[in-house]
Enzyme design. Sequence first.
Site, short mmCIF file in Angstrom:
data_model
loop_
_atom_site.label_atom_id
_atom_site.label_comp_id
_atom_site.label_asym_id
_atom_site.label_seq_id
_atom_site.Cartn_x
_atom_site.Cartn_y
_atom_site.Cartn_z
N HIS A 116 8.40 -0.65 1.41
CA HIS A 116 8.14 -1.47 2.60
C HIS A 116 8.95 -2.75 2.51
O HIS A 116 9.10 -3.30 1.42
CB HIS A 116 6.65 -1.83 2.67
N GLU A 139 2.48 -11.67 4.06
CA GLU A 139 2.36 -10.54 3.13
C GLU A 139 2.42 -11.01 1.67
O GLU A 139 1.74 -10.45 0.81
CB GLU A 139 3.43 -9.50 3.44
#
Length: 131
Positions: free
Chosen positions: A109, A120
Amino acid sequence: MIKPDAVSAGNTGAIIKMIEEAGFRIVAMKKTQLTMERAGQFYAIHKERSFFNDLCTYMSSGAIVPMVLEKENAVEDFRKLIGATDPQKAAPGTIRNLFAKSIEANAIHGSDSDANAEIESNFFFSHLEQF
Ligand code: GTP
Ligand code: MG
């Protein structure tokens, strides 16, 4: 984040080598596993998509290796390094072209913006772990 298919296949080291050789500095890194609930939080943006439940099941199925990376133009350069979401469409030599198994189990990712990279990073690491 190196995803469960790539970690379980033993490709963590090869992928980290490609990331470093492409000029990224590893700021923070660990091995961990998401619960179904945490996977759903991470991919909350996709919660209305038909594949959301499968995606969360897959993302919580095994160990992952999240990392915080630093580089000029990092988001764009990293997405070039990993290649298209669907490994069939990923350019030759990209991480997904080399290591992804399917459009879902696609090895890695990458954050899609600086703002999401910050969100994140904080999802996986405390500020003290980022140096
Ligand atoms: P990430 O870097 O993981 O966010 O991938 P991406 O930005 O290239 O793709 P996107 O954000 O659109 O999708 C997030 C993840 O959902 C993908 O990486 C895949 O693991 C999964 N995914 C995307 N499209 C499909 C699909 O059509 N079917 C299934 N089963 N999974 C999908
Ligand atoms: Mg995405």
